[in-house]
Scaffold this active site. Sequence first.
Site, PDB file in Angstrom:
ATOM      1  N   PHE A   1       0.861  -1.185   0.000  1.00 36.72           N
ATOM      2  CA  PHE A   1       0.000   0.000   0.000  1.00 36.72           C
ATOM      3  C   PHE A   1       0.893   1.229   0.000  1.00 36.72           C
ATOM      4  CE2 PHE A   1      -2.307   3.594   1.575  1.00 36.72           C
ATOM      5  CZ  PHE A   1      -3.470   3.536   0.842  1.00 36.72           C
TER       6      PHE A   1
ATOM      7  N   ASP B   1       9.320   2.943   2.160  1.00 39.66           N
ATOM      8  CA  ASP B   1       8.083   3.649   2.493  1.00 39.66           C
ATOM      9  C   ASP B   1       7.821   3.456   3.985  1.00 39.66           C
ATOM     10  OD1 ASP B   1       5.565   4.599   2.969  1.00 39.66           O
ATOM     11  OD2 ASP B   1       4.673   3.778   1.127  1.00 39.66           O
TER      12      ASP B   1
ATOM     13  N   LYS C   1       2.191  10.836   7.358  1.00 41.83           N
ATOM     14  CA  LYS C   1       1.355  10.557   8.541  1.00 41.83           C
ATOM     15  C   LYS C   1       1.824  11.271   9.804  1.00 41.83           C
ATOM     16  CE  LYS C   1      -1.276   6.719   6.874  1.00 41.83           C
ATOM     17  NZ  LYS C   1      -0.843   5.901   5.757  1.00 41.83           N
TER      18      LYS C   1
HETATM   19  C1  PLP Z   1      -0.994   5.944   4.338  1.00 42.43           C
HETATM   20  C2  PLP Z   1       0.114   5.431   3.519  1.00 42.43           C
HETATM   21  C3  PLP Z   1       0.465   6.043   2.305  1.00 42.43           C
HETATM   22  C4  PLP Z   1      -0.333   7.176   1.701  1.00 42.43           C
HETATM   23  O1  PLP Z   1      -0.436   8.281   2.531  1.00 42.43           O
HETATM   24  P1  PLP Z   1      -1.600   9.386   2.265  1.00 42.43           P
HETATM   25  O2  PLP Z   1      -1.234  10.513   3.192  1.00 42.43           O
HETATM   26  O3  PLP Z   1      -2.895   8.731   2.637  1.00 42.43           O
HETATM   27  O4  PLP Z   1      -1.530   9.758   0.846  1.00 42.43           O
HETATM   28  C5  PLP Z   1       1.564   5.567   1.622  1.00 42.43           C
HETATM   29  N1  PLP Z   1       2.278   4.530   2.102  1.00 42.43           N
HETATM   30  C6  PLP Z   1       1.966   3.911   3.265  1.00 42.43           C
HETATM   31  C7  PLP Z   1       2.804   2.777   3.743  1.00 42.43           C
HETATM   32  C8  PLP Z   1       0.864   4.322   3.998  1.00 42.43           C
HETATM   33  O5  PLP Z   1       0.524   3.693   5.117  1.00 42.43           O
END
Ligand code: PLP
Length: 404
Positions: free
Chosen positions: A145, A230, A259
């Site tokens: 994700f 990520d 986040k």
């Molecule tokens: C939440 C998330 C994203 C995307 O972040 P947004 O602020 O919702 O665009 C990307 N990578 C990971 C691992 C995430 O948990």
Amino acid sequence: MVDDRLRTPDAVRDAQRWTAHNYHPLPVVISSAEGAWLTDVDGRRYLDFLAGYSALNFGHRHPRLIAAAHAQLDRLTLTSRAFVHDQFADFCRELAELCGKDLVLPMNTGAEAVETAIKVARKWGYRVKGVPDGQATIVVAEGNFHGRTTTIVGFSTDPDAHDDFGPYTPGFRIVPYGDLDALSAAIDDTTVAVLIEPIQGEQGVVVPPEGYLPGVRRVCTERDVLLLADEIQSGLGRTGDTFACDHEGVVPDMYLLGKALGGGIVPVSAVAADADVLGVLRPGQHGSTFGGNPLACAVGTEVVRLLATGEFQHRSTELGARLHAGLHELVGEGLVAVRGRGLWAGLDIDPALMTGRQACERLAERGVLAKDTHGSTIRLAPPLVVTEAEIDEALTQLAAVLAG
Ligand SMILES: *Cc1c(COP(=O)(O)O)cnc(C)c1O
């Protein structure tokens, strides 16, 4: 305590009436919050065991973050990057230092950090590695994700996230998560990067086998490929270290952050990398109107300062051990499996008992808010300010839900 929930049903219906149904929220309507606690429109209190998908690592309205935001609101909120503002340098320097990297590029959302990483990796591939123009490939993992843009959903393996949103951006190769041989085999002379979550949050807090991340690091170094980690959900204290990569001593070429970087107040994301990588960007080649704005920088700097002491990472380790010990006692008592690290857990509930959604609805009735990831899997991610007693309370309620 207000017992007859008069306002909630109306407020839930109103909230759904005027929006696209791209979410299926639990039937609670929150009106205020502090620390690990939420209060709804009827005055009911809930423990927040989702923490905004880890955007609220420091809890709701952490006094230092709120103070930083207030102070900045009274001085300057936005300039755009056309002008320099006085909050920018401190934020970038302190975040770069936290990451051990030369440079930072601030954006707003996590998906934008991922898009930034993809663009930088491709440009690095053409300008530094010498990949023929238009040929760059990036290796990603099944179950990933990385966000919701049209490019990112193109390499999602979740049908809900992916289907019906094509045509998809080419240049991505998907390999099974945790399989180093498969990853290595997918790399060739066109490969500019491996983009990976050190722990797959949305997939259900899936921790790869020990040795996998160091193996990915080794392969990337040997094959002249950038390792893009990520850490948008896994980073900034969630797992008991500043970054989930730290657990196995892995240093990626680029950290992708989001986040919790915004302190639960404003969207703040960034990528951090050394100058030989981020230095490929020249003026006009990438940007964002709101990226690195004064309010975001003021809050983000305070987030970095909170993390710089190691206190929150330590809490996550200590309290995470308590959480995981309690969860492991429930394996065989309604739980099939528990995974995770620090204050972060993925639980597989016995599908014969209930779905993850049903479990979260019943937990909500008992004053604990959590979120299913899919099927019978739920994720627990309390704010790092949670106390031992609050963890024990959540475990008690979970045990009661599982016992029916
Ligand atoms: C939440 C998330 C994203 C995307 O972040 P947004 O602020 O919702 O665009 C990307 N990578 C990971 C691992 C995430 O948990």
